[in-house]
Design a protein around this motif. Structure first.
Motif, PDB file in Angstrom:
ATOM      1  N   GLY A  45       0.700  -1.265  -0.059  1.00 17.57           N
ATOM      2  CA  GLY A  45       0.045   0.036   0.042  1.00 17.57           C
ATOM      3  C   GLY A  45       0.983   1.320   0.066  1.00 17.57           C
ATOM      4  O   GLY A  45       1.848   1.481  -0.728  1.00 17.57           O
ATOM      5  N   ARG A  46       0.473   2.076   0.786  1.00 14.07           N
ATOM      6  CA  ARG A  46       1.224   3.347   0.913  1.00 14.07           C
ATOM      7  C   ARG A  46       2.543   3.315   1.615  1.00 14.07           C
ATOM      8  O   ARG A  46       3.259   4.394   1.497  1.00 14.07           O
ATOM      9  N   GLY A  47       2.751   2.111   2.300  1.00 17.68           N
ATOM     10  CA  GLY A  47       4.184   2.014   2.884  1.00 17.68           C
ATOM     11  C   GLY A  47       4.072   0.970   3.833  1.00 17.68           C
ATOM     12  O   GLY A  47       3.337   0.907   4.728  1.00 17.68           O
ATOM     13  N   ILE A  48       5.098   0.110   3.772  1.00 19.74           N
ATOM     14  CA  ILE A  48       5.491  -0.956   4.854  1.00 19.74           C
ATOM     15  C   ILE A  48       7.111  -1.111   5.047  1.00 19.74           C
ATOM     16  O   ILE A  48       7.681  -1.003   3.880  1.00 19.74           O
ATOM     17  N   VAL A  49       7.385  -1.669   5.886  1.00 16.75           N
ATOM     18  CA  VAL A  49       8.731  -2.221   6.265  1.00 16.75           C
ATOM     19  C   VAL A  49       8.917  -3.685   6.512  1.00 16.75           C
ATOM     20  O   VAL A  49       8.124  -4.149   7.402  1.00 16.75           O
ATOM     21  N   ASN A  64      13.095  -0.234  -4.120  1.00 13.74           N
ATOM     22  CA  ASN A  64      12.032  -1.310  -3.569  1.00 13.74           C
ATOM     23  C   ASN A  64      10.839  -0.627  -3.814  1.00 13.74           C
ATOM     24  O   ASN A  64       9.769  -1.200  -3.139  1.00 13.74           O
ATOM     25  N   PHE A  65      10.535   0.416  -4.358  1.00 13.01           N
ATOM     26  CA  PHE A  65       9.499   1.077  -4.693  1.00 13.01           C
ATOM     27  C   PHE A  65       8.666   0.857  -6.157  1.00 13.01           C
ATOM     28  O   PHE A  65       9.556   0.780  -7.028  1.00 13.01           O
ATOM     29  N   VAL A  66       7.532   0.752  -6.040  1.00 13.11           N
ATOM     30  CA  VAL A  66       6.631   0.745  -7.392  1.00 13.11           C
ATOM     31  C   VAL A  66       5.626   1.656  -7.457  1.00 13.11           C
ATOM     32  O   VAL A  66       4.803   1.564  -6.242  1.00 13.11           O
ATOM     33  N   ALA A  67       5.409   2.416  -8.129  1.00 16.59           N
ATOM     34  CA  ALA A  67       4.190   3.310  -8.307  1.00 16.59           C
ATOM     35  C   ALA A  67       3.921   3.848  -9.835  1.00 16.59           C
ATOM     36  O   ALA A  67       4.439   3.664 -10.880  1.00 16.59           O
ATOM     37  N   SER A  68       2.707   4.268  -9.797  1.00 19.86           N
ATOM     38  CA  SER A  68       2.347   4.749 -11.169  1.00 19.86           C
ATOM     39  C   SER A  68       2.644   6.202 -11.469  1.00 19.86           C
ATOM     40  O   SER A  68       2.407   6.547 -12.592  1.00 19.86           O
ATOM     41  N   SER A  69       3.307   6.963 -10.436  1.00 15.95           N
ATOM     42  CA  SER A  69       3.776   8.279 -10.723  1.00 15.95           C
ATOM     43  C   SER A  69       5.102   8.361 -10.091  1.00 15.95           C
ATOM     44  O   SER A  69       5.621   7.689  -9.146  1.00 15.95           O
ATOM     45  N   LYS A  70       6.134   8.960 -10.754  1.00 17.05           N
ATOM     46  CA  LYS A  70       7.629   9.254 -10.100  1.00 17.05           C
ATOM     47  C   LYS A  70       7.150  10.154  -8.810  1.00 17.05           C
ATOM     48  O   LYS A  70       8.066  10.009  -7.957  1.00 17.05           O
ATOM     49  N   GLU A  71       6.239  10.994  -8.801  1.00 12.49           N
ATOM     50  CA  GLU A  71       6.009  11.732  -7.639  1.00 12.49           C
ATOM     51  C   GLU A  71       5.899  11.006  -6.247  1.00 12.49           C
ATOM     52  O   GLU A  71       6.315  11.041  -5.134  1.00 12.49           O
ATOM     53  N   MET A  72       5.094   9.793  -6.390  1.00  8.69           N
ATOM     54  CA  MET A  72       4.965   8.790  -5.369  1.00  8.69           C
ATOM     55  C   MET A  72       6.377   8.285  -4.743  1.00  8.69           C
ATOM     56  O   MET A  72       6.738   8.110  -3.682  1.00  8.69           O
ATOM     57  N   ILE A  73       7.322   8.095  -6.013  1.00 12.27           N
ATOM     58  CA  ILE A  73       8.634   7.390  -5.582  1.00 12.27           C
ATOM     59  C   ILE A  73       9.439   8.705  -5.008  1.00 12.27           C
ATOM     60  O   ILE A  73      10.194   8.315  -3.916  1.00 12.27           O
ATOM     61  N   GLU A  74       9.389   9.670  -5.421  1.00 10.21           N
ATOM     62  CA  GLU A  74      10.235  10.639  -4.843  1.00 10.21           C
ATOM     63  C   GLU A  74       9.825  11.139  -3.384  1.00 10.21           C
ATOM     64  O   GLU A  74      10.566  11.326  -2.613  1.00 10.21           O
ATOM     65  N   SER A  75       8.423  11.082  -3.283  1.00  7.35           N
ATOM     66  CA  SER A  75       7.982  11.042  -1.676  1.00  7.35           C
ATOM     67  C   SER A  75       8.524  10.073  -0.860  1.00  7.35           C
ATOM     68  O   SER A  75       8.967  10.393   0.219  1.00  7.35           O
ATOM     69  N   ALA A  76       8.427   8.754  -1.238  1.00 11.66           N
ATOM     70  CA  ALA A  76       8.780   7.695  -0.603  1.00 11.66           C
ATOM     71  C   ALA A  76      10.189   7.881  -0.304  1.00 11.66           C
ATOM     72  O   ALA A  76      10.948   7.389   0.852  1.00 11.66           O
ATOM     73  N   SER A 119       5.724   7.875  10.202  1.00 10.42           N
ATOM     74  CA  SER A 119       4.178   8.329   9.690  1.00 10.42           C
ATOM     75  C   SER A 119       4.181   7.698   8.436  1.00 10.42           C
ATOM     76  O   SER A 119       2.917   7.023   8.121  1.00 10.42           O
ATOM     77  N   VAL A 120       5.215   7.069   7.872  1.00 10.22           N
ATOM     78  CA  VAL A 120       5.024   6.519   6.219  1.00 10.22           C
ATOM     79  C   VAL A 120       5.668   5.153   6.377  1.00 10.22           C
ATOM     80  O   VAL A 120       4.708   4.304   5.936  1.00 10.22           O
ATOM     81  N   PHE A 121       6.709   5.095   7.092  1.00 15.56           N
ATOM     82  CA  PHE A 121       7.345   3.882   7.314  1.00 15.56           C
ATOM     83  C   PHE A 121       7.493   3.529   8.671  1.00 15.56           C
ATOM     84  O   PHE A 121       8.709   3.481   9.399  1.00 15.56           O
ATOM     85  N   PRO A 122       6.576   2.848   9.308  1.00  9.79           N
ATOM     86  CA  PRO A 122       6.740   2.435  10.788  1.00  9.79           C
ATOM     87  C   PRO A 122       7.895   1.548  10.899  1.00  9.79           C
ATOM     88  O   PRO A 122       8.184   0.762  10.180  1.00  9.79           O
ATOM     89  N   ALA A 123       8.263   1.516  12.247  1.00  2.42           N
ATOM     90  CA  ALA A 123       9.434   0.682  12.741  1.00  2.42           C
ATOM     91  C   ALA A 123       8.835  -0.765  12.925  1.00  2.42           C
ATOM     92  O   ALA A 123       7.853  -0.936  13.041  1.00  2.42           O
ATOM     93  N   ILE A 124       9.792  -1.843  12.724  1.00  2.00           N
ATOM     94  CA  ILE A 124       9.519  -3.091  12.770  1.00  2.00           C
ATOM     95  C   ILE A 124       9.807  -3.364  14.378  1.00  2.00           C
ATOM     96  O   ILE A 124      11.206  -3.128  14.668  1.00  2.00           O
ATOM     97  N   PRO A 125       8.867  -3.891  15.243  1.00  6.82           N
ATOM     98  CA  PRO A 125       9.135  -4.301  16.432  1.00  6.82           C
ATOM     99  C   PRO A 125      10.408  -5.221  16.631  1.00  6.82           C
ATOM    100  O   PRO A 125      10.465  -6.301  16.095  1.00  6.82           O
ATOM    101  N   GLY A 126      11.357  -4.861  17.478  1.00  8.75           N
ATOM    102  CA  GLY A 126      12.596  -5.783  17.759  1.00  8.75           C
ATOM    103  C   GLY A 126      13.556  -5.638  16.708  1.00  8.75           C
ATOM    104  O   GLY A 126      14.802  -6.237  16.992  1.00  8.75           O
ATOM    105  N   GLU A 127      13.499  -4.706  15.538  1.00 15.74           N
ATOM    106  CA  GLU A 127      14.568  -4.605  14.733  1.00 15.74           C
ATOM    107  C   GLU A 127      15.247  -3.255  15.015  1.00 15.74           C
ATOM    108  O   GLU A 127      14.339  -2.216  15.344  1.00 15.74           O
ATOM    109  N   VAL A 128      16.406  -3.012  14.907  1.00  9.44           N
ATOM    110  CA  VAL A 128      17.185  -1.760  14.877  1.00  9.44           C
ATOM    111  C   VAL A 128      17.921  -1.445  13.817  1.00  9.44           C
ATOM    112  O   VAL A 128      18.261  -0.235  13.508  1.00  9.44           O
ATOM    113  N   GLU A 129      17.910  -2.285  12.780  1.00  6.22           N
ATOM    114  CA  GLU A 129      18.771  -2.097  11.693  1.00  6.22           C
ATOM    115  C   GLU A 129      17.956  -1.486  10.424  1.00  6.22           C
ATOM    116  O   GLU A 129      16.757  -1.585  10.762  1.00  6.22           O
ATOM    117  N   TRP A 130      18.483  -0.997   9.377  1.00  5.40           N
ATOM    118  CA  TRP A 130      17.748  -0.613   8.333  1.00  5.40           C
ATOM    119  C   TRP A 130      18.631  -0.140   7.088  1.00  5.40           C
ATOM    120  O   TRP A 130      20.056  -0.026   7.379  1.00  5.40           O
TER     121      TRP A 130
END
Length: 292
Positions: free
Chosen positions: A96-100, A253-265, A275-286
């Motif tokens: 959807g609009r964002g997951i990690v 890792n982004f797929v979108a119908s517009s470049k604007e969505m990718i730039e925002s991500a 608010s867009v990409f919440p943290a994964i419980p128990g993970e500290v790396e990225w």
């Protein structure tokens, strides 16, 4: 007339372990809703290392579809889902609009030297779902229909085929099927979907008499039944569906119908905007954004 429109040999890439990337390709960007296709392994990972672990990273606008032939992976995501991915199961994560999420090799798989072997697919979400809520669904191996035909054993992972329907909920008309054919066996591939491709994982086969080697994706001409014949015991995948509702941009890792969505991500991930990409419980790396 050939039933094969394109043969895609793919490129071997190193993402911490070797993968063969079949989609996107220069000749073919998509097959049905599938916009990405990686064949990983088989590869064994050493004990007391992090080899093969995929650290937390983001997605938008797609659904990841993970399917293993052997080994296991441990999935964790920002929804709080913790799921061991095992052979034969279907794991469908809609960004959807964002997951990690992260995928790590379990210690027992490392210690026992079990080869990790499988496929990672991305399916483009329809435009009206690109900005929707993220979700994750795990379907055990036993939930998917088994279809036994002369010389062929099929596992229907998504969509409908041979009079059966998979319980996997897809976002658009999608076909995904794993099959094994004994040497000398034949199988008529259904023509129920506009776009189809065949991938030989192991073994050797032919399509209407044309040779198809392992590791090569054969994109079929639309319409008409095609006969798959196994020259040796063969493991293959059939994938496809209906065309997606317009072109997609794919960056990292982004797929979108517009470049604007990718730039925002990009901006949100660089800033670690929860608010867009919440943290994964128990993970500290990225994994940071690539430089290019």
């Amino acid at each position: 007339m050939s039933s094969i429109r394109h043969l895609i040999h793919g490129l071997v890439r190193d993402i911490g372990f070797p993968v063969r990337r079949l989609l996107p390709a220069a000749a073919v960007r998509t097959v049905g809703p599938f916009v990405f296709f990686d064949h990983m392994g088989p590869v064994e990972f050493d004990s007391d290392t992090t080899e093969g672990d995929v650290r937390p990273h983001p997605h938008i606008g797609l659904a990841t579809v993970t399917y293993l032939f052997s080994g296991a992976m441990m999935h964790r995501d920002s929804l709080g889902v913790v799921q061991r991915i095992t052979p034969g199961a279907v794991n469908w994560m809609a960004a959807g609009r964002g997951i990690v999420h992260s995928e790590r090799v379990p210690e027992d798989i490392r210690n026992d030297k079990v080869p990790v072997h499988g496929l990672q697919m991305w399916v483009a979400l329809p435009k009206d779902q690109e900005q929707g809520d993220a979700s994750f669904h795990h379907y055990p191996e036993t939930d998917m229909p088994r279809i036994e035909l002369d010389g062929a054993s099929l596992h229907l992972l998504a969509g409908q085929a041979y009079g059966q329907q998979s319980p996997v909920k897809t976002s658009s008309p999608t076909l995904y099927l794993s099959g094994r054919i004994k040497a000398g066996g034949t199988l008529t591939l259904p023509a129920d979907y506009s776009e189809r491709a065949v991938y030989v994982v192991t073994g050797a086969a032919s399509l209407d008499g044309e040779a198809l080697e392992a590791g090569v994706l054969a994109v079929l001409e639309p319409g008409g039944e095609v006969t798959l014949t196994a020259q040796s015991d063969t493991l293959f995948m059939l994938l496809g569906g209906e065309p997606i509702d317009g072109p997609r941009f794919v960056w990292w890792n982004f797929v979108a119908s517009s470049k604007e969505m990718i730039e925002s991500a990009k901006l949100a991930w660089r800033a670690q905007d929860r608010s867009v990409f919440p943290a994964i419980p128990g993970e500290v790396e990225w994994i940071p954004l690539p430089e290019k």
